[in-house]
Design an enzyme around this catalytic site. Structure first.
Site: not given
Length: 386
Positions: A135, A165
């Site tokens: 992540h 991200d």
């Protein structure tokens, strides 16, 4: 609002994108492409994606939701039929998964040699960790970026998933897709865009690499010019427990800052590192004398480089944000407008996020020229939500 091809108004109007739905940076990139006018068709699992979906999921705005069971040959064939008339495909699966399902780069470009195939992953398509889960914070950790974030000496502070991200991930995917589209207009051939968060984050952090190479960067938090090490580039608490951001780097801006703050005649030399603690304490004590709104009024519109730190819910009401209409209410939700802005082909918001996966299956597939859509639904390859 019903769906039809060509609804977009931005500079990408006429560009057709097939999105294989994922989470995080992939949807953000496709939202951006749709915001800028592209026709994006979002292919979802019939049950939707974990942690995403519903009318509040603004990253799914601007494009129809089509539910296909990609475990069936008919659904995969439908994806390839969509690709045949598309400019771009975007997928965010682990390396090799799209190939196993039957719509990897080779299969897609066999149907459409001009296709730009955008791949969004954390680790990239190769390397020893390419197939591992991860992540945002994991990706930015190994690039050297996370270590320097925050002003707490004990441990790094991660800014949600903005840096990885969306900064190092979706932003670079969009850049890569646009660059490949431009090149394809010259060469007549598409290509694969391998957008990895580790790559983008490292590139995003180029300035720090430059400072480190020049020997002017300390690998210790809160000890450099832009990480809170300088008292005139920091965050200060106000009398009401709120905070102000101070970025008075340049001498002329600093002079205005200390004058408006009311410490011009007592502030120590800003260039004397030995008095940094004294200067910081002085600034902190002064900010504690008034509320955030009072200080905001004092510094409003000046060159002191001071701004109030607002909550997300407060941001749309700030006079500058409000004047530029950075946030608008659209289909019942306050949300950011498309960015950047264009003088001639202005972008606009289109479809709201689908309330459930497959809400636009029939109308979107029909608009894209797919034959026998009702048959696909009857046979379970596609799902039309009620």
């Amino acid at each position: 609002m019903t769906y039809a091809l060509g609804q977009g108004t931005g500079p990408l109007k006429g560009i057709k994108v097939v999105e294989i739905a994922g989470i995080g940076p992939g949807p953000h990139a496709c939202m951006t492409l749709a915001d800028l006018g592209a026709d994006v068709i979002r292919i979802e699992r019939p049950g939707g994606q974990m942690l995403t979906g519903g009318p509040h999921d603004l990253m799914n705005r601007g494009r129809p939701s089509v539910a296909l069971d990609l475990k069936t040959p008919e659904a995969v064939a439908t994806v390839l039929d969509l690709v045949a008339d598309a400019d771009v495909l975007v997928e965010g699966m682990r390396p090799g998964v799209a190939e196993r399902l039957g719509f990897g780069p080779d299969a897609c470009r066999e149907r459409n040699p001009r296709l730009v195939y955008g791949r969004m992953t954390g680790w990239g398509q190769d390397g020893p960790w390419a197939h591992a889960a991860g992540h945002d914070m994991n990706y930015i950790a190994i690039t050297g970026t996370l270590h320097g974030l925050g002003q707490v000496p004990e441990k790094p502070q991660f800014p949600a998933n903005l840096v990885g991200d969306f900064g190092g991930g979706s932003t670079y995917l969009v850049i890569g897709i646009l660059a490949a589209l431009l090149e394809a207009r010259v060469s007549g051939e598409g290509q694969v865009v391998d957008a990895a968060i580790v790559d983008g984050t490292a590139h995003l952090n180029t300035m720090t690499a430059a400072f480190l190479g020049a020997g002017t960067f300390q690998e210790k938090r809160r000890s450099n010019l832009l990480d809170g090490g300088a008292p005139y580039y920091d965050i200060y608490e106000t009398a009401d427990g709120e905070h102000m951001s101070v970025g008075a780097l340049e001498p002329q801006f600093y002079d205005q800052f200390v004058e408006l703050l009311g410490i011009k005649d007592v502030a120590p030399d800003r260039y004397d590192l030995a008095t940094y603690d004294e200067l910081r304490d002085l600034i902190a004590a002064k900010f504690k004398e008034r509320t955030r709104d009072e200080w905001s009024a004092i510094f409003d519109g000046t060159d002191a480089c001071v701004a109030p730190i607002l909550r997300m819910s407060e941001a749309p009401s700030h006079p500058h944000v409000k004047a530029r209409e950075i946030f608008v209410e659209h289909e019942g939700f306050v949300q950011p407008q498309p960015a950047p802005r264009f003088s001639r082909t202005g972008a606009s918001l289109g479809l709201p996020p689908a309330a459930q996966p497959g809400l636009h299956t029939r109308e979107a597939l029909t608009a894209w020229g797919i034959a026998d859509v009702d048959g696909l639904i009857e046979r379970g390859a596609a799902v039309q939500a009620e």
